[in-house]
Scaffold this motif. Sequence first.
Motif, PDB file in Angstrom:
ATOM      1  N   GLN A  61      -0.256   4.859  -8.183  1.00 46.78           N
ATOM      2  CA  GLN A  61       0.636   4.354  -7.145  1.00 46.78           C
ATOM      3  C   GLN A  61       0.604   2.831  -7.042  1.00 46.78           C
ATOM      4  OE1 GLN A  61       2.669   6.538  -5.441  1.00 46.78           O
ATOM      5  NE2 GLN A  61       1.775   7.990  -6.905  1.00 46.78           N
ATOM      6  N   TRP A  62      -0.440   2.207  -7.630  1.00 49.55           N
ATOM      7  CA  TRP A  62      -0.584   0.754  -7.635  1.00 49.55           C
ATOM      8  C   TRP A  62      -0.623   0.186  -6.226  1.00 49.55           C
ATOM      9  CZ3 TRP A  62      -2.291  -0.200 -12.177  1.00 49.55           C
ATOM     10  CH2 TRP A  62      -1.817   0.526 -13.275  1.00 49.55           C
ATOM     11  N   VAL A  63      -1.479   0.793  -5.407  1.00 46.33           N
ATOM     12  CA  VAL A  63      -1.646   0.352  -4.027  1.00 46.33           C
ATOM     13  C   VAL A  63      -3.135   0.139  -3.757  1.00 46.33           C
ATOM     14  CG1 VAL A  63       0.433   1.507  -3.179  1.00 46.33           C
ATOM     15  CG2 VAL A  63      -1.759   2.736  -3.200  1.00 46.33           C
ATOM     16  N   ASP A  64      -3.435  -0.535  -2.657  1.00 50.66           N
ATOM     17  CA  ASP A  64      -4.820  -0.762  -2.263  1.00 50.66           C
ATOM     18  C   ASP A  64      -5.544   0.573  -2.114  1.00 50.66           C
ATOM     19  OD1 ASP A  64      -6.765  -2.894  -1.141  1.00 50.66           O
ATOM     20  OD2 ASP A  64      -6.840  -1.298   0.349  1.00 50.66           O
ATOM     21  N   GLY A  72     -15.490   4.082 -18.520  1.00 48.66           N
ATOM     22  CA  GLY A  72     -16.082   5.345 -18.091  1.00 48.66           C
ATOM     23  C   GLY A  72     -16.481   5.389 -16.632  1.00 48.66           C
ATOM     24  N   GLU A  73     -16.259   4.314 -15.897  1.00 49.90           N
ATOM     25  CA  GLU A  73     -16.575   4.285 -14.477  1.00 49.90           C
ATOM     26  C   GLU A  73     -15.290   4.174 -13.662  1.00 49.90           C
ATOM     27  OE1 GLU A  73     -19.883   1.697 -13.303  1.00 49.90           O
ATOM     28  OE2 GLU A  73     -20.161   1.238 -15.421  1.00 49.90           O
ATOM     29  N   GLU A  74     -15.392   4.494 -12.384  1.00 50.55           N
ATOM     30  CA  GLU A  74     -14.241   4.396 -11.490  1.00 50.55           C
ATOM     31  C   GLU A  74     -14.445   3.225 -10.530  1.00 50.55           C
ATOM     32  OE1 GLU A  74     -11.415   6.199 -11.506  1.00 50.55           O
ATOM     33  OE2 GLU A  74     -12.119   7.324 -13.267  1.00 50.55           O
ATOM     34  N   PHE A  75     -13.448   2.357 -10.470  1.00 47.05           N
ATOM     35  CA  PHE A  75     -13.462   1.222  -9.547  1.00 47.05           C
ATOM     36  C   PHE A  75     -12.312   1.375  -8.549  1.00 47.05           C
ATOM     37  CE2 PHE A  75     -15.783  -0.143 -13.211  1.00 47.05           C
ATOM     38  CZ  PHE A  75     -16.766  -0.991 -12.735  1.00 47.05           C
ATOM     39  N   VAL A  76     -12.457   0.736  -7.408  1.00 48.24           N
ATOM     40  CA  VAL A  76     -11.422   0.790  -6.370  1.00 48.24           C
ATOM     41  C   VAL A  76     -10.576  -0.466  -6.460  1.00 48.24           C
ATOM     42  CG1 VAL A  76     -10.960   0.912  -3.899  1.00 48.24           C
ATOM     43  CG2 VAL A  76     -12.888   2.183  -4.862  1.00 48.24           C
ATOM     44  N   LEU A  77      -9.261  -0.292  -6.532  1.00 44.89           N
ATOM     45  CA  LEU A  77      -8.355  -1.432  -6.548  1.00 44.89           C
ATOM     46  C   LEU A  77      -8.236  -2.002  -5.141  1.00 44.89           C
ATOM     47  CD1 LEU A  77      -6.286  -3.218  -8.041  1.00 44.89           C
ATOM     48  CD2 LEU A  77      -4.550  -1.494  -7.494  1.00 44.89           C
ATOM     49  N   ARG A  78      -8.535  -3.280  -5.008  1.00 39.23           N
ATOM     50  CA  ARG A  78      -8.398  -3.963  -3.734  1.00 39.23           C
ATOM     51  C   ARG A  78      -7.321  -5.034  -3.850  1.00 39.23           C
ATOM     52  NH1 ARG A  78      -9.504  -0.443  -0.496  1.00 39.23           N
ATOM     53  NH2 ARG A  78     -11.673   0.228  -0.267  1.00 39.23           N
ATOM     54  N   ILE A  79      -6.264  -4.893  -3.060  1.00 43.27           N
ATOM     55  CA  ILE A  79      -5.171  -5.858  -3.040  1.00 43.27           C
ATOM     56  C   ILE A  79      -5.474  -6.895  -1.964  1.00 43.27           C
ATOM     57  CG2 ILE A  79      -2.686  -6.193  -2.844  1.00 43.27           C
ATOM     58  CD1 ILE A  79      -3.502  -4.386  -5.153  1.00 43.27           C
ATOM     59  N   ILE A  80      -5.688  -8.133  -2.399  1.00 37.63           N
ATOM     60  CA  ILE A  80      -6.055  -9.204  -1.478  1.00 37.63           C
ATOM     61  C   ILE A  80      -4.901 -10.203  -1.388  1.00 37.63           C
ATOM     62  CG2 ILE A  80      -7.691 -11.075  -1.021  1.00 37.63           C
ATOM     63  CD1 ILE A  80      -9.746  -9.459  -2.660  1.00 37.63           C
ATOM     64  N   PRO A  81      -4.277 -10.320  -0.190  1.00 34.09           N
ATOM     65  CA  PRO A  81      -3.192 -11.303  -0.032  1.00 34.09           C
ATOM     66  C   PRO A  81      -3.703 -12.710  -0.318  1.00 34.09           C
ATOM     67  CG  PRO A  81      -3.265  -9.784   1.830  1.00 34.09           C
ATOM     68  CD  PRO A  81      -4.523  -9.561   1.044  1.00 34.09           C
ATOM     69  N   ASP A  82      -3.062 -13.368  -1.278  1.00 30.91           N
ATOM     70  CA  ASP A  82      -3.523 -14.687  -1.697  1.00 30.91           C
ATOM     71  C   ASP A  82      -2.341 -15.415  -2.319  1.00 30.91           C
ATOM     72  OD1 ASP A  82      -4.645 -16.933  -2.771  1.00 30.91           O
ATOM     73  OD2 ASP A  82      -6.300 -15.907  -3.757  1.00 30.91           O
ATOM     74  N   LEU A  83      -1.893 -16.457  -1.651  1.00 28.42           N
ATOM     75  CA  LEU A  83      -0.717 -17.184  -2.093  1.00 28.42           C
ATOM     76  C   LEU A  83      -0.934 -17.832  -3.455  1.00 28.42           C
ATOM     77  CD1 LEU A  83       2.136 -18.051  -1.270  1.00 28.42           C
ATOM     78  CD2 LEU A  83       1.141 -20.107  -0.223  1.00 28.42           C
ATOM     79  N   PHE A  84      -2.186 -18.204  -3.763  1.00 30.16           N
ATOM     80  CA  PHE A  84      -2.470 -18.928  -4.998  1.00 30.16           C
ATOM     81  C   PHE A  84      -2.791 -17.994  -6.167  1.00 30.16           C
ATOM     82  CE2 PHE A  84      -3.486 -21.806  -1.504  1.00 30.16           C
ATOM     83  CZ  PHE A  84      -2.677 -22.891  -1.826  1.00 30.16           C
ATOM     84  N   GLY A  85      -3.037 -16.712  -5.889  1.00 29.88           N
ATOM     85  CA  GLY A  85      -3.200 -15.722  -6.955  1.00 29.88           C
ATOM     86  C   GLY A  85      -4.337 -15.973  -7.915  1.00 29.88           C
ATOM     87  N   ALA A  86      -5.581 -15.878  -7.430  1.00 27.89           N
ATOM     88  CA  ALA A  86      -6.739 -16.006  -8.314  1.00 27.89           C
ATOM     89  C   ALA A  86      -6.737 -14.867  -9.335  1.00 27.89           C
ATOM     90  CB  ALA A  86      -8.025 -15.973  -7.490  1.00 27.89           C
ATOM     91  N   ASN A  93     -18.117  -2.368  -6.905  1.00 31.61           N
ATOM     92  CA  ASN A  93     -17.339  -1.216  -7.385  1.00 31.61           C
ATOM     93  C   ASN A  93     -15.838  -1.427  -7.187  1.00 31.61           C
ATOM     94  OD1 ASN A  93     -17.323  -1.039  -4.580  1.00 31.61           O
ATOM     95  ND2 ASN A  93     -17.222   1.208  -4.590  1.00 31.61           N
ATOM     96  N   GLU A  94     -15.410  -2.684  -7.093  1.00 34.33           N
ATOM     97  CA  GLU A  94     -14.010  -2.982  -6.822  1.00 34.33           C
ATOM     98  C   GLU A  94     -13.398  -3.866  -7.904  1.00 34.33           C
ATOM     99  OE1 GLU A  94     -14.304  -3.071  -1.907  1.00 34.33           O
ATOM    100  OE2 GLU A  94     -14.050  -4.947  -3.028  1.00 34.33           O
ATOM    101  N   LEU A  95     -12.103  -3.640  -8.161  1.00 34.00           N
ATOM    102  CA  LEU A  95     -11.307  -4.588  -8.929  1.00 34.00           C
ATOM    103  C   LEU A  95     -10.441  -5.320  -7.916  1.00 34.00           C
ATOM    104  CD1 LEU A  95     -10.159  -5.892 -11.495  1.00 34.00           C
ATOM    105  CD2 LEU A  95      -8.499  -4.020 -11.600  1.00 34.00           C
ATOM    106  N   ALA A 103       3.612  -8.049  -2.280  1.00 34.20           N
ATOM    107  CA  ALA A 103       3.972  -8.030  -3.709  1.00 34.20           C
ATOM    108  C   ALA A 103       4.445  -6.645  -4.135  1.00 34.20           C
ATOM    109  CB  ALA A 103       2.775  -8.460  -4.554  1.00 34.20           C
ATOM    110  N   ALA A 104       5.430  -6.603  -5.008  1.00 32.23           N
ATOM    111  CA  ALA A 104       5.972  -5.335  -5.491  1.00 32.23           C
ATOM    112  C   ALA A 104       4.941  -4.600  -6.337  1.00 32.23           C
ATOM    113  CB  ALA A 104       7.244  -5.583  -6.300  1.00 32.23           C
ATOM    114  N   THR A 105       4.999  -3.267  -6.306  1.00 28.85           N
ATOM    115  CA  THR A 105       4.052  -2.479  -7.101  1.00 28.85           C
ATOM    116  C   THR A 105       4.206  -2.759  -8.597  1.00 28.85           C
ATOM    117  OG1 THR A 105       5.616  -0.625  -7.082  1.00 28.85           O
ATOM    118  CG2 THR A 105       3.895  -0.635  -5.387  1.00 28.85           C
ATOM    119  N   ALA A 106       5.427  -3.107  -9.032  1.00 29.33           N
ATOM    120  CA  ALA A 106       5.637  -3.419 -10.451  1.00 29.33           C
ATOM    121  C   ALA A 106       4.821  -4.642 -10.859  1.00 29.33           C
ATOM    122  CB  ALA A 106       7.121  -3.660 -10.727  1.00 29.33           C
ATOM    123  N   LEU A 107       4.714  -5.623  -9.966  1.00 27.14           N
ATOM    124  CA  LEU A 107       3.922  -6.815 -10.261  1.00 27.14           C
ATOM    125  C   LEU A 107       2.436  -6.465 -10.312  1.00 27.14           C
ATOM    126  CD1 LEU A 107       3.523  -9.852 -10.640  1.00 27.14           C
ATOM    127  CD2 LEU A 107       3.532 -10.081  -8.128  1.00 27.14           C
TER     128      LEU A 107
END
Length: 207
Positions: A61-64, A72-86, A93-95, A103-107
């Motif tokens: 779903q490409w969501v937080d 082989g491991e599972e990480f949690v996607l964390r969407i962090i609002p950041d205007l500068f986009g590090a 255990n997070e990406l 931001a759009a899910t496609a991005l």
Amino acid sequence: YTLKRSDKRRSIGLRIDERGLTVSMPLRASEKWLHSVLQDKADWLVQKLDSWQARKPPLMQWVDGESIPFRGEEFVLRIIPDLFGAKPQLHNNELRLHVAAGAATALIEKMVTQWYRQEALRVFNECVAHFAPLMQVSPREVKLSSARTQWGSCTVHGVVRLNWQLVKMPLHLIDYVVVHELAHLAEMNHSPAFWCVVERVCPEYRE
């Protein structure tokens, strides 16, 4: 199903994979014959198709909070609002993905895929650097592949291609595919001599 006709075939072949059912049949064979074969095999086909469907992972779903497989491991996607986009980074255990708010899910999908590909090339090169000297081979180049049905390939010119999605798998499986493709630099076939090359550095390759 997908139908393929060939003048080299003498019988009807059925193959089921992640894309569904593919039927191969002689060029001039009648559709009546095909339909009778499909009817005879109907129970088996439905069972196999259901089995493949059950094995398909749920669509991302490409969501937080999404689960992200990596080595082989599972990480949690964390969407962090950041205007500068590090740059995306693993932390515990997070990406962590830094994107502009809303931001759009496609991005998000594009950024995670780019991160996967960068990490894949790094991991694959590390594996090649470890195994190539042990196998006394020297690939000319390691490239990423997006093949639908192959984890890897090796050309006669010494170019090893590895599917970037392999980086989602456990390290021992990544190692095996790397060893398999490097072994083709010594034996460009799947002869007993080829498997001896594989077994020298990956004795558990059958498993």
